[in-house]
Design a protein around this motif. Structure first.
Motif, short mmCIF file in Angstrom:
data_model
loop_
_atom_site.label_atom_id
_atom_site.label_comp_id
_atom_site.label_asym_id
_atom_site.label_seq_id
_atom_site.Cartn_x
_atom_site.Cartn_y
_atom_site.Cartn_z
N ARG A 80 0.31 -10.27 -11.71
CA ARG A 80 -0.50 -9.23 -11.06
C ARG A 80 0.16 -7.89 -11.31
O ARG A 80 1.14 -7.53 -10.66
CB ARG A 80 -0.62 -9.51 -9.58
N GLN A 81 -0.38 -7.15 -12.26
CA GLN A 81 0.16 -5.83 -12.61
C GLN A 81 -0.94 -4.78 -12.40
O GLN A 81 -2.13 -5.06 -12.56
CB GLN A 81 0.63 -5.82 -14.08
N LYS A 130 6.72 -1.46 -2.12
CA LYS A 130 6.01 -2.45 -1.31
C LYS A 130 5.03 -3.26 -2.15
O LYS A 130 4.86 -4.46 -1.95
CB LYS A 130 5.28 -1.74 -0.16
N ILE A 131 4.35 -2.61 -3.10
CA ILE A 131 3.43 -3.36 -3.98
C ILE A 131 4.21 -4.34 -4.85
O ILE A 131 3.76 -5.46 -5.10
CB ILE A 131 2.63 -2.38 -4.84
N SER A 132 5.38 -3.95 -5.29
CA SER A 132 6.19 -4.85 -6.11
C SER A 132 6.63 -6.07 -5.31
O SER A 132 6.68 -7.19 -5.84
CB SER A 132 7.41 -4.10 -6.65
N GLN A 133 6.96 -5.87 -4.02
CA GLN A 133 7.38 -7.00 -3.20
C GLN A 133 6.23 -7.94 -2.90
O GLN A 133 6.41 -9.15 -2.82
CB GLN A 133 8.01 -6.49 -1.90
N GLY A 134 5.03 -7.42 -2.73
CA GLY A 134 3.86 -8.26 -2.50
C GLY A 134 3.87 -8.97 -1.16
O GLY A 134 3.42 -10.11 -1.07
N LEU A 135 4.39 -8.32 -0.09
CA LEU A 135 4.43 -8.95 1.22
C LEU A 135 3.05 -8.99 1.84
O LEU A 135 2.25 -8.06 1.70
CB LEU A 135 5.40 -8.18 2.14
N PHE A 193 1.18 -2.50 5.02
CA PHE A 193 0.38 -1.27 4.92
C PHE A 193 1.09 -0.30 3.97
O PHE A 193 2.28 -0.04 4.11
CB PHE A 193 0.21 -0.62 6.29
N ILE A 194 0.30 0.21 3.02
CA ILE A 194 0.85 1.11 2.01
C ILE A 194 0.07 2.43 2.09
O ILE A 194 -1.16 2.44 1.97
CB ILE A 194 0.75 0.50 0.61
N GLU A 195 0.79 3.52 2.31
CA GLU A 195 0.17 4.84 2.36
C GLU A 195 0.09 5.44 0.97
O GLU A 195 1.06 5.35 0.19
CB GLU A 195 0.96 5.77 3.28
N VAL A 196 -1.10 6.03 0.66
CA VAL A 196 -1.30 6.63 -0.66
C VAL A 196 -1.68 8.10 -0.48
O VAL A 196 -2.23 8.50 0.55
CB VAL A 196 -2.40 5.87 -1.44
N ASP A 197 -1.37 8.89 -1.48
CA ASP A 197 -1.65 10.32 -1.46
C ASP A 197 -3.00 10.57 -2.11
O ASP A 197 -3.10 10.69 -3.34
CB ASP A 197 -0.55 11.07 -2.21
N VAL A 198 -4.08 10.63 -1.28
CA VAL A 198 -5.42 10.81 -1.80
C VAL A 198 -6.17 11.74 -0.82
O VAL A 198 -5.92 11.72 0.40
CB VAL A 198 -6.15 9.47 -1.97
N GLN A 199 -7.05 12.55 -1.34
CA GLN A 199 -7.79 13.48 -0.52
C GLN A 199 -8.73 12.70 0.41
O GLN A 199 -9.27 11.66 0.04
CB GLN A 199 -8.63 14.42 -1.40
N PRO A 200 -8.94 13.21 1.64
CA PRO A 200 -9.85 12.50 2.56
C PRO A 200 -11.25 12.40 1.98
O PRO A 200 -11.80 13.37 1.44
CB PRO A 200 -9.82 13.36 3.83
N GLY A 201 -11.84 11.21 2.10
CA GLY A 201 -13.19 10.96 1.63
C GLY A 201 -13.29 10.59 0.17
O GLY A 201 -14.38 10.23 -0.29
N ALA A 215 -0.14 8.83 -12.10
CA ALA A 215 1.17 9.39 -11.79
C ALA A 215 1.12 10.22 -10.52
O ALA A 215 0.24 11.06 -10.36
CB ALA A 215 1.67 10.23 -12.97
N GLY A 216 2.05 9.97 -9.62
CA GLY A 216 2.12 10.69 -8.35
C GLY A 216 1.21 10.14 -7.29
O GLY A 216 1.17 10.68 -6.18
N PHE A 217 0.40 9.11 -7.59
CA PHE A 217 -0.54 8.56 -6.61
C PHE A 217 0.20 7.79 -5.52
O PHE A 217 -0.18 7.84 -4.35
CB PHE A 217 -1.54 7.66 -7.32
N LEU A 218 1.26 7.05 -5.88
CA LEU A 218 2.05 6.29 -4.92
C LEU A 218 3.43 6.89 -4.81
O LEU A 218 4.01 7.35 -5.80
CB LEU A 218 2.16 4.82 -5.34
N SER A 219 3.95 6.86 -3.60
CA SER A 219 5.34 7.26 -3.41
C SER A 219 6.26 6.12 -3.85
O SER A 219 5.80 5.02 -4.18
CB SER A 219 5.59 7.60 -1.93
N GLU A 220 7.55 6.40 -3.84
CA GLU A 220 8.50 5.36 -4.24
C GLU A 220 8.46 4.19 -3.27
O GLU A 220 8.55 3.03 -3.67
CB GLU A 220 9.90 5.96 -4.33
#
Length: 568
Positions: A335-336, A351-356, A360-368, A341-346
């Protein structure tokens, strides 16, 4: 008579034949032991995990399970010229066969993996004369055969080549240690190629720096069947220009464990040397204590044999290659994700790599705004279906070459009982043929052991306790001297077979009495089979006739009572 130069030439031809087949035999051994990829031919690359398939082991052990003799035994028929005692010969042979079950199984396994195998019976020293014959399973490269012969009985010579500790060789053949050239112990199947023969045979320098426990010599025993000679030769002794020993040493007669070994007049003749083959049948034919086991033969050269694993070697190799390819394809289907670039923080990427689960994973995206376009899975190419179909075809080829029914492999089918019987009758031709060969080896072991036992007994006798009707008896060499007929049976002298005989006799006894059989004879047979006290075989006396009551009128037709004694 063969000369040392003749034996040297015979041994060189033997080594040349098997050295050219060493790599192939080694590959068949690795396939059986599920170590196919542990080879320089197929190196393990970095980052690639090889997958082993135990298919060769399953095929060999399925045959071995069908050919397994739980308790090998023989039935001995009398000699046509009424020589020897078949009951005694059967008892001694069956006792010995129970002690060589493991060696018989090892020889069967070797004959399934390699082109053939052999069993060697050798004399050893023991206080008990019945235990002076040992048995060992031999691989094919240790036995020298006359490849020009069309059958085992028509050979001009038979030999056995092996390594022996230098101290044992010096003591057995009464030669100084300094007269030998020593070598290191190396298994032939694990040795190097024929390019360096000395290295392959483990040759070393004859210096005192190496301890005697690590110094070995190569011994070659050759049975010259044309001249009736047993020749012991070694290329490590006298540069191979002389025989190391001519004849055989056999412990003869009884041996008192309390006797002084240094006494000038021992109680028994411990060693007997002879220049001929000491083991002879009742008709005078020399018997070689090396017994062959061929399940399949080379059509042009029968004494070379043909391996079961070699029959499907390409399929076994393909199974490992295809399974490794499938395993690599499955591992690549990970699962890759592709992320802008810059969409996810470190922390989010971690957290996505760990796959727990439940993370909950916060992403940098404009509202809506949707997430599509910022993250998407990496496309995976599916494994072609032809790969699985090809692997199934290879598996079916192995099953077709095995000629085994599914139920012999432990598989459950939906066929009817009639179809199962027909299938069993069809496949029994292969298993039945191999079982007949196994039974032939069992009878050969029994025959050869009795011949060797007659030699080691000499003029002495040993007490035996046999079941009825023989009972206690004295074993002598004359009892074993006869051209008996040997027939192999399984579980012939086990408690389970005795229990079956007892149940059959118990069931048949009333029917035999109704048919008019002698009850006394049936009683004696039941006492013998059930091993009851012999006193029970003596019928009890009839009860006395009752005395007449005074005044009682005897019944009509009854004899008149006799008057008391002394009354006329």
């Amino acid at each position: 008579m063969l000369e040392p130069s003749d034996i040297r030439d015979i041994l060189e031809q033997h080594d040349l034949y098997w050295d050219h087949r060493r790599d192939r035999l080694r590959e068949m051994r690795r396939l059986y032991m599920t170590q196919f990829w542990e080879s320089e031919t197929y190196p393990t690359l970095d980052g690639i995990l090889r997958t082993e398939v135990p298919k060769a082991y399953a095929v060999v052990e399925s045959y071995l399970g069908s050919l397994y003799a739980k308790n090998p035994a023989v039935h001995v028929e009398p000699d046509l010229r009424d020589r020897g005692n078949p009951a005694v010969a059967e008892a001694t042979a069956n006792q010995y066969l129970l002690t060589v079950r493991e060696q018989l199984e090892d020889a069967t396994r070797l004959a399934l993996i390699y082109p053939c195998s052999f069993l060697k019976l050798a004399p050893v020293e023991n206080v008990d004369p019945l235990k002076r014959v040992s048995c060992a399973a031999l691989p094919p490269w240790e036995v020298i055969v006359d490849a020009t012969a069309c059958s085992w009985d028509q050979q001009r010579y038979v030999g056995h080549v092996y390594l022996m500790p230098i101290q044992e060789a010096s003591q057995r053949y009464s030669k100084p240690v300094e007269d030998f050239r020593s070598r290191n112990y190396t298994k032939w199947i694990e040795a190097t190629s024929i390019a360096g023969k000395d290295r392959a045979l483990g040759l070393g320098d004859n210096t005192g720096s190496v301890p005697d426990s690590d110094r070995w010599v190569r011994i070659c025993e050759v049975y010259d069947l044309l001249e009736d000679k047993l020749l012991v030769w070694s290329e490590d002794y006298a540069e191979g220009d002389e025989f190391l020993f001519t004849g055989v040493k056999v412990q003869i007669g009884g041996l008192d464990p309390d006797a002084d070994a240094e006494s000038e007049t021992p109680d028994a003749e411990i060693q007997h040397e002879t220049t001929g083959i000491p083991y002879k049948s009742a008709s005078g034919r020399p018997i070689v204590p090396i017994l062959p086991l061929y399940f399949s033969r080379d059509p042009d050269t029968p004494l070379r044999g043909y391996s079961l694993i070699a029959r499907s070697l390409d399929q076994f190799r393909e199974m490992n290659v295809m399974r490794t390819y499938q395993a690599q394809g499955v591992r690549r289907m990970a699962r890759q994700w592709m992320v802008r670039a810059g969409f996810l923080s470190e922390d989010g990427a971690a957290k996505i790599s760990q796959g727990l689960d439940g993370e909950f994973i916060e992403v940098d995206v404009q509202p809506g705004l949707p997430l599509e376009g910022n993250i998407s899975p990496v496309p995976q190419a599916p494994i072609p279906g032809d790969i699985a179909a090809y692997a199934l075809t290879v598996d079916n080829d192995i099953k077709d070459a095995g000629l085994l029914a599914p139920f012999t492999r432990g598989e459950v089918t939906k066929s009817t009982a009639t179809e199962q019987n027909l299938l069993a009758a069809y496949t029994s031709s292969e298993i039945g043929r191999m079982a007949r060969i196994r039974d032939g080896v069992i009878t050969s072991i029994a025959n050869t052991y009795n011949v060797m036992l007659s030699v080691v007994l000499g003029d002495d006798a040993e007490p035996l306790a046999l079941p009825n009707p023989v009972g206690p008896t004295i074993l002598s060499a004359d009892d074993l001297t006869g051209d008996f007929g040997y027939w192999a049976v399984d579980a012939g002298t086990t408690p389970m077979s005795d229990l079956a005989k007892q149940q059959s006799l118990e069931r048949l006894a009333p029917i035999l009495v109704q048919l008019g059989a002698d009850p006394k004879g049936i009683l004696e047979e039941m006492v013998r089979v059930f091993q009851l006290p012999e006193q029970l075989a003596v019928p009890a006396p009839p009860p006395p006739a009752p005395e007449p009551v005074p005044g009682e009128v005897p019944p009509e037709g009854a004899p008149a009572p006799l008057p008391p004694e002394g009354v006329m």
